[in-house]
Design an enzyme around this catalytic site. Structure first.
Site, PDB file in Angstrom:
ATOM      1  N   GLU A  52      -3.137   1.830  12.513  1.00 27.07           N
ATOM      2  CA  GLU A  52      -2.848   0.527  11.955  1.00 27.07           C
ATOM      3  C   GLU A  52      -1.718   0.748  10.943  1.00 27.07           C
ATOM      4  O   GLU A  52      -1.915   1.411   9.945  1.00 27.07           O
ATOM      5  CB  GLU A  52      -4.127   0.059  11.250  1.00 27.07           C
ATOM      6  CG  GLU A  52      -4.231  -1.392  11.010  1.00 27.07           C
ATOM      7  CD  GLU A  52      -5.527  -1.691  10.247  1.00 27.07           C
ATOM      8  OE1 GLU A  52      -6.617  -1.298  10.696  1.00 27.07           O
ATOM      9  OE2 GLU A  52      -5.418  -2.301   9.188  1.00 27.07           O
ATOM     10  N   ASP A  63      -5.428  -7.538  -0.496  1.00 30.03           N
ATOM     11  CA  ASP A  63      -5.458  -6.110  -0.782  1.00 30.03           C
ATOM     12  C   ASP A  63      -5.771  -5.786  -2.233  1.00 30.03           C
ATOM     13  O   ASP A  63      -5.342  -6.483  -3.152  1.00 30.03           O
ATOM     14  CB  ASP A  63      -4.110  -5.478  -0.399  1.00 30.03           C
ATOM     15  CG  ASP A  63      -3.964  -5.355   1.104  1.00 30.03           C
ATOM     16  OD1 ASP A  63      -4.826  -4.689   1.711  1.00 30.03           O
ATOM     17  OD2 ASP A  63      -3.026  -5.936   1.674  1.00 30.03           O
TER      18      ASP A  63
END
Ligand SMILES: Cc1ncc(COP(=O)(O)O)c(C=O)c1O
Lengths: 268, 397
Positions: A52, A63
Site C-alpha cells: 500500500e 491519519d
C-alpha cells in the site's frame, strides 16, 4: 490478469500457505523516492504480499501524527500523480513482483480526473486504490472507472459501520475489503479493541472479497493474534516510524522487521 | 429544496469523510431534521437567542456613512456586532450546542481560526454545562492570544495544532481526527457553512435568523425589499445567513465579499470563489485554493476570520447558477473601510465585516439614487484594534 485480480491472488496465495497476507504501508517520497524504491524491494524480499503506497496530501485527516509527519517530509518534494505513476511503471519495468495499490485522499485524484487516473494507473501497472475520504455514497464515479480498468476499488469499513451497511460496502469492494480495527485514526497502538476478533469474523461472513484489518497494528504479537481472523493484515505507522528514524538507511531495518511480522502471520 | 438528500447543492457539498464518521453524520442529520420541527426545541433556541444573545439585532440606517459616500444611497447595517460575544457566530453555536444536549452528547469540540467561533462555542458550552475542547492552529494561538485566554476563562481547553500550516484548516483536520476517535460521546460544532452534510445546511438554518429579521425590518422601514445585500465571506456563514431568506427574491442582488489580502496575484489572499477551483476538502466538494496537483494552499487575510482556503458549498452553487455575485477587496481597502465606519458612525467593525463595507465604498458611485443597500455587520472590531494599531504603525508587514 486485472489489478484487482492480482491483489486478490496475492492474498489467496499467502492464505494457501497457511498465512494471513501481510500488507505494509509506506508513504512515497518519504524521505525521498530513491529510498522508497529501496524500501519497496526490501518489502518484497521480506515476504510481504501486497504494498500500500501512500500518495501524500496536504490535509491527511484520517491519519495520526506518524503518517502526518511522513506526509510533510514527502510533500517537500512537491510530488505529482504523473510522477507517482511513472515511478510505479518504472518498478514493474525492473520486474517488481508485488501488486501495488495507492492509498491517497480524494482531491488529487479528483483534480487529475478519475477517468484519466484509472486509465493511466492501469497502463503503469498500479493495481488499485484506497481512498479513505471517499465513502460508499460518494464513490460511484470512482467505482465505475475502477471497474472499467480492472483496478481494485478497496473500500473501508469501520467499527461504527452498521451490519446492513457493511454488507453494501463489501459488495462494491474489489481486491479486498479494508476493515478499520479501531474507532479512530492511523497510528501504532498498545492495545486493540477487545471485540475486534469477533467483529472481524462477522465481517468475513458477509464479505465476498478477502478482509484485511488495519490501523494500529504494530507488533508481531498483534499480527499473530489477528492472523487466524483476517485474510490480510495492514501495518503502516510502525514501518513509517523506522523510516522516520533511519531515513535512507531504513530499508535493511524495515526488511528485518517485516520478516518478523511475516513469520507472525502463520495461522496455526 | 436544497440541499438534496445526499447533501448536494448542485454538484457541490456531499459527505467526503472517513467511513467511521458516516453513521454519526446520519445520526446528526436525523436528530437535526426531527428537532428543527420540534416546537419545544424551537422555543428553547428562540429564548436563548433573545434573552441571552440579544436578538433581534437592529437594522440601523447608517446616515453619516451614506452622506460620506455621496448621500444618494439608503444604507442599512445589520448589527450582528451587538450580539453577545461580538459576532454572528453565537447564533450557530447556541443552536448546535442545544442540539448536542438534546442528543445526549456531553463533550463539545470545535475548531477556531481567529478565536471568534471558539469563544462562541466555549460560551454556549459554559452556559449549558458541557465539556468543551477547542482546536486552534499553533500560529493562531500566538496571533490571537487574548481569545485563547478568553476561551480558558470560559472553561474550555484550547489545544494548539502543530501540523500542516498550523492555521484554521489544520485545526479543522485535528477536530475531525478527535471526532473520528470519540464519535460516540462527542459533538463537533463546526463554525461555518462548511464540512460534510448536514453541517452546511444546519449552520445556514441557524444563521438564517439574520436574514429573516432583516427582511421583516426592511419591509417595515422602507416598505420594500432591499436592492442589494452585501456580506463578507470566509466560510460563508454570516453571508449565507443573511442571503438565504432573500434567495427567491430575484430583485435582491446578493453580493459576497472575499478577502483579496495582499492582492489576487500575490498568492497571499483568501479569495476562494473568485480565483479558486473545485475540489474536495473537509468533507465537501467546493471551491478551494489549491495547486495543480490538488494540494491545499495556505490562505491569507488581514481579517483572521476570512483566512480559509475553502468556502461553503452552497455559495459555490449560488455562484455557479449566478444567483449571487462574489467579489474580493484587499487588506488596504478593508482597513480604509474599518476607519471610515469608525469615524462616520462610531462603530468599529470587525475586520471581516469591514470587507463588506469596503465593497460598498468601492461601488457606491456607480449605484443609482435611493438604492437600498443592507450590509451585514457580522461582528465588532474590539478583537482587531491591537492588530490594526500595529499594522498602521508599520510593525506588521
Ligand atoms: C466577525 C466575523 N465575520 C465573519 C467571519 C467569517 O466567517 P463566515 O464567513 O462563516 O461568516 C468571522 C469568522 O471568524 C467573524 O468573526
Amino acid at each position: 490478469m486485472t489489478g484487482a485480480e492480482r491483489v486478490r491472488q496475492a492474498i489467496k496465495e499467502a492464505n494457501r500457505k497457511g498465512r494471513a497476507a501481510l500488507i505494509p504501508y509506506l508513504c512515497a517520497w518519504d524521505p525521498d523516492l530513491a529510498t522508497t524504491r529501496a524500501l519497496l524491494w526490501a518489502l518484497a524480499e521480506a515476504g510481504a504480499s501486497v504494498v500500500e503506497l501512500g500518495f501524500p496530501f496536504s490535509d491527511p485527516l484520517a491519519d495520526g501524527p506518524t503518517i502526518q509527519a511522513a506526509t510533510q517530509r514527502a510533500l517537500r518534494h512537491k510530488p505529482t500523480l504523473e510522477e507517482f505513476l511513472e515511478f510505479v511503471a518504472g518498478l514493474y519495468a525492473e520486474g517488481y513482483p508485488l501488486p501495488i495499490v495507492v492509498m491517497g485522499y480524494y482531491n488529487p485524484f479528483f483534480r487529475f480526473g478519475l477517468e484519466r487516473f484509472a486509465r493511466e494507473a492501469r497502463e503503469a501497472g498500479l493495481c488499485g486504490a484506497i481512498i479513505p475520504d471517499l465513502p460508499l455514497e460518494e464513490a460511484r464515479p470512482w467505482l465505475r472507472e475502477a471497474r472499467r480498468r480492472g483496478l481494485a476499488s478497496i473500500m473501508l469499513a469501520a467499527p461504527t459501520t452498521p451490519a446492513e451497511r457493511l454488507e453494501r460496502i463489501a459488495q462494491v469492494s474489489t481486491g479486498f475489503l479494508y476493515y478499520v480495527s479501531v474507532t479512530g485514526i492511523t497510528g501504532a497502538r498498545e492495545r486493540l479493541p477487545e471485540d475486534l476478533v469477533l467483529r472481524l469474523d462477522l465481517c468475513r461472513e458477509v464479505s465476498p472479497v478477502p478482509v484485511a484489518v488495519g490501523f494500529g497494528i504494530a507488533r508481531p504479537e498483534q499480527v499473530r493474534m489477528l492472523a487466524p481472523h483476517a485474510e490480510a493484515i495492514v501495518v503502516g505507522s510502525a514501518l513509517v516510524k523506522i523510516v522516520e528514524a533511519e531515513g535512507s538507511r531504513s530499508p535493511e531495518k524495515v526488511k528485518r522487521f517485516v520478516k518478523d511480522l511475516v513469520s507472525a502471520t502463520e495461522r496455526s | 429544496m436544497l440541499p438534496n438528500k445526499r447533501g448536494k447543492f448542485g454538484p457541490f457539498g456531499g459527505r467526503f469523510v472517513p467511513e467511521t464518521l458516516m453513521p454519526a453524520l446520519t445520526e446528526l442529520e436525523e436528530a437535526y431534521r426531527r428537532l428543527r420541527r420540534d416546537p419545544g426545541f424551537r422555543r428553547e433556541l428562540a429564548w436563548y437567542l433573545r434573552e441571552y444573545a440579544g436578538r433581534p439585532t437592529p437594522l440601523y440606517p447608517a446616515r453619516r456613512l451614506s452622506e460620506a459616500l455621496g448621500g444618494h444611497l439608503r444604507i442599512y447595517l445589520k448589527r450582528e456586532d451587538l450580539l453577545h460575544t461580538g459576532a454572528h457566530k453565537i447564533n450557530n453555536t447556541l443552536g448546535q450546542v442545544l442540539l448536542a444536549r438534546r442528543m445526549g452528547k456531553r463533550r463539545i469540540i470545535a475548531e477556531t481560526g481567529a478565536g471568534q467561533h471558539g469563544v462562541a462555542t466555549a460560551t454556549a458550552a459554559a452556559l449549558l454545562g458541557l465539556e468543551c475542547v477547542v482546536y486552534m492552529g499553533a500560529k493562531d494561538t500566538v496571533r490571537q492570544a487574548m481569545n485563547v485566554f478568553r476561551m480558558e476563562l470560559l472553561g474550555a481547553r484550547v489545544v494548539p495544532v502543530k501540523s500542516g500550516t498550523q492555521t484554521l484548516k489544520d485545526a479543522i483536520n485535528e477536530a475531525i481526527r478527535d471526532w473520528v476517535t470519540n464519535v460516540e460521546t462527542t459533538f463537533y460544532v463546526i463554525g461555518s457553512v462548511v464540512g460534510p452534510h448536514p453541517y452546511p445546511m444546519m449552520v445556514r438554518d441557524f444563521q438564517s435568523v439574520i436574514g429573516r429579521e432583516t427582511r421583516r425590518q426592511i419591509l417595515k422601514l422602507e416598505g420594500r425589499l432591499p436592492d442589494m445585500v452585501i456580506a463578507c465571506v470566509g466560510g460563508g456563514s454570516n453571508a449565507m445567513g443573511i442571503f438565504y431568506p432573500f434567495v427567491r427574491d430575484q430583485v435582491v442582488k446578493l453580493v459576497g465579499v472575499e478577502a483579496a489580502g495582499q492582492g489576487l496575484e500575490s498568492d497571499r489572499h483568501s479569495a476562494t470563489l473568485t480565483v479558486g477551483e473545485p475540489g474536495v476538502l473537509h468533507g465537501m466538494l467546493t471551491y478551494l485554493l489549491q495547486d495543480r496537483v490538488g494540494q491545499i494552499k495556505g490562505a491569507h487575510s488581514i481579517a483572521p476570520g476570512l483566512d480559509y482556503p475553502g468556502v461553503g458549498p452552497e455559495h459555490a452553487f449560488l455562484r455557479e447558477c449566478g444567483r449571487a455575485e462574489y467579489v474580493a477587496v484587499d487588506d488596504e481597502e478593508a482597513l480604509s473601510a474599518f476607519r471610515l465606519l469608525s469615524e462616520t458612525e462610531g462603530i468599529i467593525p470587525a475586520l471581516e465585516s469591514a470587507h463588506a463595507v469596503a465593497y460598498l465604498v468601492k461601488i457606491a458611485d456607480r449605484l443609482p439614487r435611493d438604492t437600498i443597500v443592507v450590509v451585514n455587520l457580522s461582528g465588532r472590531g474590539d478583537k482587531d484594534v491591537a492588530a490594526v494599531r500595529d499594522y498602521l504603525s508599520g510593525k506588521m508587514a
